[in-house]
Design a protein around this motif. Structure first.
Motif, PDB file in Angstrom:
ATOM      1  N   VAL A  61       0.839  -1.208   0.000  1.00  0.00           N
ATOM      2  CA  VAL A  61       0.000   0.000   0.000  1.00  0.00           C
ATOM      3  C   VAL A  61       0.876   1.262   0.000  1.00  0.00           C
ATOM      4  CG1 VAL A  61      -2.047  -1.030   1.060  1.00  0.00           C
ATOM      5  CG2 VAL A  61      -0.369   0.085   2.520  1.00  0.00           C
ATOM      6  N   GLY A  62       2.089   1.127   0.518  1.00  0.00           N
ATOM      7  CA  GLY A  62       3.013   2.260   0.482  1.00  0.00           C
ATOM      8  C   GLY A  62       3.498   2.543  -0.917  1.00  0.00           C
ATOM      9  N   VAL A  63       3.692   1.474  -1.701  1.00  0.00           N
ATOM     10  CA  VAL A  63       4.172   1.643  -3.074  1.00  0.00           C
ATOM     11  C   VAL A  63       3.110   2.310  -3.947  1.00  0.00           C
ATOM     12  CG1 VAL A  63       4.740   0.329  -5.166  1.00  0.00           C
ATOM     13  CG2 VAL A  63       5.873  -0.229  -3.028  1.00  0.00           C
ATOM     14  N   LEU A  64       1.842   1.977  -3.705  1.00  0.00           N
ATOM     15  CA  LEU A  64       0.770   2.514  -4.549  1.00  0.00           C
ATOM     16  C   LEU A  64       0.487   3.964  -4.174  1.00  0.00           C
ATOM     17  CD1 LEU A  64      -1.680  -0.524  -4.367  1.00  0.00           C
ATOM     18  CD2 LEU A  64      -0.179   0.078  -6.256  1.00  0.00           C
ATOM     19  N   ALA A  98      -5.530   4.216   4.345  1.00  0.00           N
ATOM     20  CA  ALA A  98      -6.448   3.393   3.548  1.00  0.00           C
ATOM     21  C   ALA A  98      -6.146   1.913   3.759  1.00  0.00           C
ATOM     22  CB  ALA A  98      -6.330   3.751   2.078  1.00  0.00           C
ATOM     23  N   GLY A  99      -4.861   1.567   3.869  1.00  0.00           N
ATOM     24  CA  GLY A  99      -4.466   0.168   4.079  1.00  0.00           C
ATOM     25  C   GLY A  99      -5.077  -0.384   5.350  1.00  0.00           C
ATOM     26  N   MET A 100      -4.984   0.376   6.443  1.00  0.00           N
ATOM     27  CA  MET A 100      -5.545  -0.087   7.725  1.00  0.00           C
ATOM     28  C   MET A 100      -7.072  -0.162   7.650  1.00  0.00           C
ATOM     29  SD  MET A 100      -3.244   1.578  10.760  1.00  0.00           S
ATOM     30  CE  MET A 100      -3.295   3.271  10.223  1.00  0.00           C
ATOM     31  N   ALA A 101      -7.657   0.858   7.014  1.00  0.00           N
ATOM     32  CA  ALA A 101      -9.118   0.889   6.909  1.00  0.00           C
ATOM     33  C   ALA A 101      -9.635  -0.308   6.102  1.00  0.00           C
ATOM     34  CB  ALA A 101      -9.559   2.198   6.271  1.00  0.00           C
ATOM     35  N   LEU A 102      -8.888  -0.671   5.029  1.00  0.00           N
ATOM     36  CA  LEU A 102      -9.316  -1.783   4.174  1.00  0.00           C
ATOM     37  C   LEU A 102      -9.313  -3.114   4.930  1.00  0.00           C
ATOM     38  CD1 LEU A 102      -7.439  -0.943   0.850  1.00  0.00           C
ATOM     39  CD2 LEU A 102      -9.908  -1.145   1.121  1.00  0.00           C
ATOM     40  N   LEU A 103      -8.327  -3.280   5.814  1.00  0.00           N
ATOM     41  CA  LEU A 103      -8.199  -4.569   6.496  1.00  0.00           C
ATOM     42  C   LEU A 103      -8.927  -4.624   7.838  1.00  0.00           C
ATOM     43  CD1 LEU A 103      -4.556  -5.611   5.694  1.00  0.00           C
ATOM     44  CD2 LEU A 103      -6.642  -6.504   4.733  1.00  0.00           C
ATOM     45  N   LEU A 104      -9.469  -3.489   8.255  1.00  0.00           N
ATOM     46  CA  LEU A 104     -10.121  -3.438   9.567  1.00  0.00           C
ATOM     47  C   LEU A 104     -11.223  -4.497   9.739  1.00  0.00           C
ATOM     48  CD1 LEU A 104     -10.517  -2.087  12.314  1.00  0.00           C
ATOM     49  CD2 LEU A 104     -11.994  -0.419  11.204  1.00  0.00           C
ATOM     50  N   ILE A 151       1.299  -2.484   9.285  1.00  0.00           N
ATOM     51  CA  ILE A 151       0.897  -1.716   8.094  1.00  0.00           C
ATOM     52  C   ILE A 151       1.275  -0.246   8.297  1.00  0.00           C
ATOM     53  CG2 ILE A 151      -1.052  -0.907   6.705  1.00  0.00           C
ATOM     54  CD1 ILE A 151      -2.502  -3.503   7.434  1.00  0.00           C
ATOM     55  N   PHE A 152       0.928   0.269   9.479  1.00  0.00           N
ATOM     56  CA  PHE A 152       1.173   1.674   9.823  1.00  0.00           C
ATOM     57  C   PHE A 152       2.649   2.024   9.631  1.00  0.00           C
ATOM     58  CE2 PHE A 152       2.239   4.679  13.349  1.00  0.00           C
ATOM     59  CZ  PHE A 152       1.513   5.765  12.924  1.00  0.00           C
ATOM     60  N   PHE A 153       3.519   1.112  10.079  1.00  0.00           N
ATOM     61  CA  PHE A 153       4.938   1.441  10.060  1.00  0.00           C
ATOM     62  C   PHE A 153       5.613   1.111   8.730  1.00  0.00           C
ATOM     63  CE2 PHE A 153       9.410   0.746  10.909  1.00  0.00           C
ATOM     64  CZ  PHE A 153       9.717   1.983  11.447  1.00  0.00           C
ATOM     65  N   VAL A 199      -6.594   6.822  12.765  1.00  0.00           N
ATOM     66  CA  VAL A 199      -7.236   5.559  12.389  1.00  0.00           C
ATOM     67  C   VAL A 199      -6.764   4.448  13.331  1.00  0.00           C
ATOM     68  CG1 VAL A 199      -7.428   3.825  10.540  1.00  0.00           C
ATOM     69  CG2 VAL A 199      -7.526   6.247   9.985  1.00  0.00           C
ATOM     70  N   PHE A 200      -5.469   4.457  13.614  1.00  0.00           N
ATOM     71  CA  PHE A 200      -4.898   3.459  14.522  1.00  0.00           C
ATOM     72  C   PHE A 200      -5.545   3.569  15.907  1.00  0.00           C
ATOM     73  CE2 PHE A 200      -1.566   1.623  17.246  1.00  0.00           C
ATOM     74  CZ  PHE A 200      -1.414   0.406  16.618  1.00  0.00           C
ATOM     75  N   LEU A 201      -5.735   4.812  16.348  1.00  0.00           N
ATOM     76  CA  LEU A 201      -6.382   5.057  17.649  1.00  0.00           C
ATOM     77  C   LEU A 201      -7.795   4.455  17.671  1.00  0.00           C
ATOM     78  CD1 LEU A 201      -6.184   6.827  20.373  1.00  0.00           C
ATOM     79  CD2 LEU A 201      -7.460   8.516  19.094  1.00  0.00           C
TER      80      LEU A 201
END
Lengths: 505, 169
Positions: free
Chosen positions: A34-37, A44-50, A68-70, A332-334
């Motif tokens: 998700v970082g590359v895109l 968005a990556g975290m939200a998608l996998l939530l 994902i966050f890091f 989002v992480f919170l």
């Protein structure tokens, strides 16, 4: 004390269970992708996998999200270095010297620096997070609205003056960015500004279309004009090991960037973009060869990448210790933490110590996994710079525009991306660096909200902006950073004048 | 002599840099006028920013016209960390063809969605800016990319992709 250490030990043990290790690896891989895109990013990556994590134990879910966050930062740095298109806005500063290194055939070395900065920046960031979180959080609380507004001003002034050759052009660029940040819904009064009756502009301008347009789409045009390959030298020089060695040769830059990253991360709402640009500007300011920046100086990659990675950890300080997120991704992480029953705040480490220590241990492990991944795969990535622009350019265009569309499912965002692509191209052509514009857009909301809050607190008196010692220091540093380039010119002229007098017959 | 200086100054108008500054200047004047219609608490911050930027634009325009030597040395001191120095038109033709390629791709995306957007991007770029002998390779790459994007974005990650006005159900 014994209880505290038993929580630490049980947290570390929990991190090493098979399920959590698998979550960590999955999160790291997804984070890099998700970082590359361009445009997708950690949020968005975290939200998608939530939704996938709803039935999971809190530790496993948070480890996946933390990974994902890091790790998305490393993914973003790959595209910044190789194709001059940042995966996320926080990777923009890396492009300034990372891409010229690729053009010089040293993309491999730049990726080595980036991978090393993950393990150093992230690793030290976690250690600082564990030991200094309460102290930094308490200091961050001293920042009132006036100090926060001045911090935004300082960040903008230092970028405009140091990063860009012409401070006036840099300040104009920053001014345009700040103005763009005022378009749409006013968060304080609720009024709508500068929408000119177009519903699309009633919402604020999204950062990703602007960033992707200014850098990626303008790069498409530049590469289309040039043809050939990204690496101008036609072959790859430098290696990953050189990147690691190069990283180790600049301990002072690393230490300063770590400090900037953790400190900025700890301040609510400042974030990774600010820290990476401030670290870059600091590296330029302290260098003996400032003219080599922007032409492929490794320090220009070391500083923003180290700051960015340590800031990602620093971001978690106010999030965990105070429950105040330092960035959108941290917000989002919170939310995910709260959803899984881990309530942040001063008692977070007492109530959920095992889960949080497991998370922190996993974040250290993520840095190792990213480093190993970077070391093993960077050579293949670097070969991209030898591919013909005929192959690379359509890919940049496709993923940039798909990323811009994915944010809100809106074709208008795609058109906005193209508009900013044209603006970015024109600005670069006339010597205006787009970086202050991006920073202005990022910091605009923070600057305005805090400026207005400060004015309300002080009952309309500007004295609040020099009332506290923090405000005085920030104000003095902002003024100094603006006049510094002119002082330098005058000093050089005076030096030339003296030499001329002495050498005259 | 004075006429010569005047005509030299007027020639600056032809330079894109001055035109760009003037466009920014008049745009800021326009939004400043627009901001006057907003309540005072809402307009104060944008006005501060607009006025500051207008002032800087005015300084740069004035210095460019009346003190070019000052502009070269003080207002625009030699770039130190500037990576994005002026690049100039490399070839105007390639610039326009590059934009034509982007616009063609955008039209394809808008009308037919990403499945057509990807091949059109590859093909238009190769035809307009690349080597024609690469066309077959471009077509093959574009088909593979479209399939991979469809599977990864649409089926696996669930990331929204452009559907296209004419293909939307």
């Amino acid at each position: 004390m014994t209880d505290h250490w038993s929580l630490v030990v049980s947290g570390i043990t929990l991190a090493f269970t098979l399920k959590n290790i698998l979550a960590l690896i999955l999160g790291t891989v997804i984070g890099i992708v998700v970082g590359v895109l361009p445009g997708i990013g950690p949020t968005a990556g975290m939200a998608l996998l939530l939704p996938m994590t709803f039935g999971w134990p809190p530790a496993t879910a948070l480890i996946l999200m933390g990974a994902i966050f890091f790790s998305s930062n490393f993914g973003g740095s790959i595209t910044s270095i190789l194709i001059n298109a940042p995966g996320d806005a926080s990777n923009s500063a890396t492009m300034m010297d990372g891409f010229p290194m690729t053009e010089n055939g040293r993309g491999n070395e730049a990726l080595g620096i980036s991978a090393t900065s993950v393990i150093v920046g992230g690793g030290v960031g976690v250690i600082l997070l564990v030991f200094t979180a309460p102290l930094i959080a308490m200091f961050a609380l001293r920042f009132g609205p006036a100090e926060n507004a001045l911090l935004a001003v300082f960040a903008l002034s230092i970028i405009a003056a140091m990063v860009v050759g012409s401070p006036v052009k840099g300040l104009i660029s920053a001014g345009i960015g700040l103005f763009l940040a005022t378009i749409g819904y006013d968060g304080v009064s609720g009024n709508i500004r500068f929408s000119f009756g177009v519903p699309y502009f009633e919402d604020e301008l999204q950062l990703i279309p602007v960033v992707v347009g200014m850098f990626a789409v303008s790069q498409v045009i530049t590469m289309g004009e040039e043809g050939g390959t990204i690496a101008k030298v036609g072959k790859l020089a430098g290696s990953l090991m050189e990147g690691i060695k190069s990283y180790a040769r600049h301990p002072a830059t690393i230490l300063r960037s770590l400090g900037i990253g953790v400190f900025i991360g700890a301040l609510p709402a400042a974030g990774r973009v600010t820290s990476s640009f401030m670290a870059y500007a600091d590296a330029v300011r302290s260098s003996k060869n400032p003219e080599s920046f922007g032409k492929g100086n490794p320090e220009g990659v070391i500083a923003p990448e180290t700051a960015n990675n340590s800031c990602a950890m620093g971001d978690l300080i106010p999030t965990l210790a105070l429950g105040i997120p330092g960035s959108t991704a941290a917000a989002v992480f919170l939310g995910i933490m709260i959803m899984h029953g881990v309530v942040p705040g001063p008692r977070a480490f007492v109530d959920n110590g095992q889960v949080l220590y497991a998370l922190l241990t996993s974040l250290v492990l993520v840095t190792v996994v990213v480093f190993v991944f970077g070391i093993s795969c960077s050579g293949y990535f670097a070969r991209l710079s030898l591919l013909s622009n005929e192959v690379i350019v359509p890919y940049i265009l496709i993923f940039s525009l798909l990323g811009a569309y994915a944010i809100r499912n809106s074709f208008a965002d795609v058109l906005l991306t193209c508009f900013f692509g044209l603006l970015g191209y024109v600005m670069k052509r006339f010597g205006y660096n787009p970086v202050p514009l991006i920073l202005g857009l990022v910091l605009g909301e923070m600057a305005e909200k805090n400026f207005r809050r400060a004015m309300i607190v002080s009952d309309g008196s500007y004295s609040i902006f020099y009332a506290s010692w923090i405000a005085k220091i920030l104000l003095a540093m902002s003024l100094l950073s603006i006049i510094y380039p002119y002082l330098k010119v005058l000093y050089r002229r005076a030096g030339r004048g003296r030499r001329h007098v002495f050498s005259s017959p | 002599m004075k006429k010569g200086i005047l005509s030299n100054r007027l020639k600056l108008f032809k330079k894109g840099e001055v035109l760009f500054l003037l466009v920014v200047f008049f745009f800021l004047l326009f939004v400043l006028r627009e901001s006057l219609t907003y309540p005072s608490d809402t307009r104060s911050f944008p006005q501060l920013i607009i006025l500051g930027t207008l002032f800087l634009c005015a300084v740069l325009i004035m210095v460019t016209f009346f003190m070019p030597s000052v502009k070269e040395t003080v207002v625009t001191p030699e770039p130190e960390g500037n990576p994005e120095v002026s690049t100039g038109w490399r070839t105007k033709g390639r610039f326009y063809r590059g934009w034509l390629s982007i616009i063609t791709s955008l039209v394809a995306a808008f009308l037919f969605g990403f499945i057509f957007f990807i091949p059109v991007s590859f093909i238009s770029y190769t035809v307009l800016l690349g080597r024609r002998q690469m066309l077959v390779k471009a077509v093959l790459l574009s088909v593979v990319t479209a399939v991979v994007v469809y599977i990864a974005f649409d089926r696996f990650l669930g990331i929204p992709t452009m559907r296209g006005l004419l293909l939307r159900r």
